[in-house]
Design a protein around this motif. Structure first.
Motif, short mmCIF file in Angstrom:
data_model
loop_
_atom_site.label_atom_id
_atom_site.label_comp_id
_atom_site.label_asym_id
_atom_site.label_seq_id
_atom_site.Cartn_x
_atom_site.Cartn_y
_atom_site.Cartn_z
N LEU A 28 -12.06 3.17 1.74
CA LEU A 28 -11.34 3.95 0.73
C LEU A 28 -11.19 5.40 1.17
O LEU A 28 -10.11 6.00 1.04
N LEU A 32 -7.75 7.37 1.70
CA LEU A 32 -7.51 8.64 1.00
C LEU A 32 -7.39 9.80 1.97
O LEU A 32 -6.87 10.86 1.62
N ILE A 167 -16.65 2.84 -7.11
CA ILE A 167 -16.06 1.75 -6.35
C ILE A 167 -16.99 0.55 -6.42
O ILE A 167 -18.22 0.69 -6.31
N ILE A 229 -12.46 1.61 -9.06
CA ILE A 229 -11.57 0.86 -8.18
C ILE A 229 -12.35 -0.26 -7.53
O ILE A 229 -13.53 -0.09 -7.18
N ASP A 233 -8.80 -4.45 -4.54
CA ASP A 233 -7.57 -3.67 -4.71
C ASP A 233 -7.39 -2.67 -3.58
O ASP A 233 -6.26 -2.38 -3.16
N VAL A 234 -8.49 -2.10 -3.09
CA VAL A 234 -8.40 -1.19 -1.95
C VAL A 234 -7.71 -1.88 -0.78
O VAL A 234 -6.89 -1.30 -0.07
N VAL A 241 -4.57 2.10 -5.22
CA VAL A 241 -5.23 3.18 -4.50
C VAL A 241 -4.47 4.49 -4.69
O VAL A 241 -5.07 5.55 -4.86
N CYS A 245 -5.98 7.76 -6.41
CA CYS A 245 -5.90 9.06 -5.72
C CYS A 245 -5.33 10.13 -6.65
O CYS A 245 -5.90 11.22 -6.79
#
Length: 353
Positions: A28, A32, A167, A229, A233-234, A241, A245
């Motif tokens: 993640l 990001l 997460i 999250i 899904d990541v 994501v 963010c």
């Protein structure tokens, strides 16, 4: 003007990503692109300020022992290290404030819990747990309260100054991955067998994550919703994501889903934890970090087969018996089934698109 959390008070915007091991949290951060976010300050490890605190609390099997069985010097050592970890976090926060930047840190939930609750999960707040609470700067006010779901070493008033994000990952995927990594760390000489079992069992829980999430919902006048999250899904849902963010106040334009760089986070991790003048320990930490970050560092993008669409726990247990043996498989099965209510609850509150 100071950067503030969306809709929040005038506190500087600070994001604390609460994780547990093997939940794709490093992936993640890579997506990001935290270290290249234009208005973000973080440390070389992108967090883990409380790593030393956890290592101290894990020494000599302390995690499994009630506080009254800890030697006095062990309590003093752990308390001092917790304060040092907190002070380093505050040093970065002060710097971020001075530079008008968002402060970002990722921490494993278990690492900044009060050691009293390691073996006293549902206890009331006793007098002797106070010895581990950190001293906070005067700018956070004179009042220091610890509500029921705050099992950390930091008071409510301090935690409210952070935008908390979480997460999660399906326990039947996260926990065997953690145990597998612990086995490799044991073979590399980074931890012994007792340490492997202790670190595995204590981190194989989403209890602390859920308590902190519920704590967020209980706060008065709290206008910033805690973010959740899911690792699935990541890996499979880029839109989630992006939304995560943006809700965290970060720059979505800086995100990346593919990369081809030479950055080795394991190098940053090792050098941030060890005196470069100690080559043997530095080499050991580099090996440990490379084990924990191997999939990410060998990739050039998101590896989708790390997150199957569905998970059959019974089928996974059968695989664990073959891979790890009956005793470890039973431990993993118990940890998985015990974690499912917390995981499903948190998953129901995740960011979706």
């Amino acid at each position: 003007m100071a950067i503030t959390a969306p809709g929040n008070n005038d506190q500087p915007h600070r994001v604390l990503l609460v994780s547990v091991p093997r939940t794709a949290s490093n992936l993640l951060l890579k997506i990001l692109n935290i270290r290249s976010q234009p208005n973000v300050l973080t440390n070389p490890k992108c967090g883990y300020f409380f790593y030393d605190a956890f290592m101290s609390a894990s020494k000599d099997g302390r995690i499994d022992k009630p506080l009254d069985q800890w030697p006095a010097e062990a309590k003093s050592e752990t308390k001092a290290i917790m304060q040092e970890c907190f002070d380093k976090l505050e040093d970065y926060s002060t710097r971020a404030r001075a530079e008008n930047k968002i402060m970002f840190a990722k921490e494993h939930a278990f690492w900044f819990q009060n050691p009293y609750f390691f073996t006293n999960r549902d206890a009331e707040t006793p007098e002797n747990m106070k010895e581990f609470r950190v001293s906070i700067p005067e700018r956070y006010g004179s009042s220091q309260t610890f509500s029921a779901n705050n099992k950390t070493i930091m008071p409510d008033e301090y935690l409210r100054t952070w935008h908390l994000a979480f997460i999660i990952r399906h326990p039947a995927l996260a926990w065997p991955s953690m145990y597998r990594a612990m086995q490799k760390l044991s073979k590399a000489g980074f931890i012994d067998d007792d340490g492997m079992r202790g670190a595995s069992v204590t981190n194989m829980s989403m209890e602390w994550t859920r308590k902190l999430f519920d704590w967020c919902l209980e706060q008065p006048d709290e206008s910033v919703t805690p973010l959740v999250i899911d690792a699935n899904d990541v890996i499979h849902n880029p839109g989630a994501v992006v939304k995560f963010c943006e809700k965290a106040g970060l720059d979505a334009a800086s995100m990346q889903f593919e990369w081809n760089d030479s950055e080795k986070r394991s190098e940053n991790w090792a050098t941030a934890n060890v005196d470069p003048g100690n080559p043997e320990e530095l080499a050991l930490h580099k090996t440990a970090a490379s084990i924990m970050l191997s999939t990410l560092e060998e990739s050039t993008g998101v590896v989708k087969d790390k997150a199957p669409a569905s998970v059959d726990i019974d089928a996974e247990v059968a695989k664990w018996r073959v891979e790890f043996g009956d005793e470890a498989a039973e431990m993993l099965e118990k940890a998985t089934r015990d974690s499912m209510p917390d995981y499903e609850y948190l998953k129901a509150n995740r960011v979706t698109v």
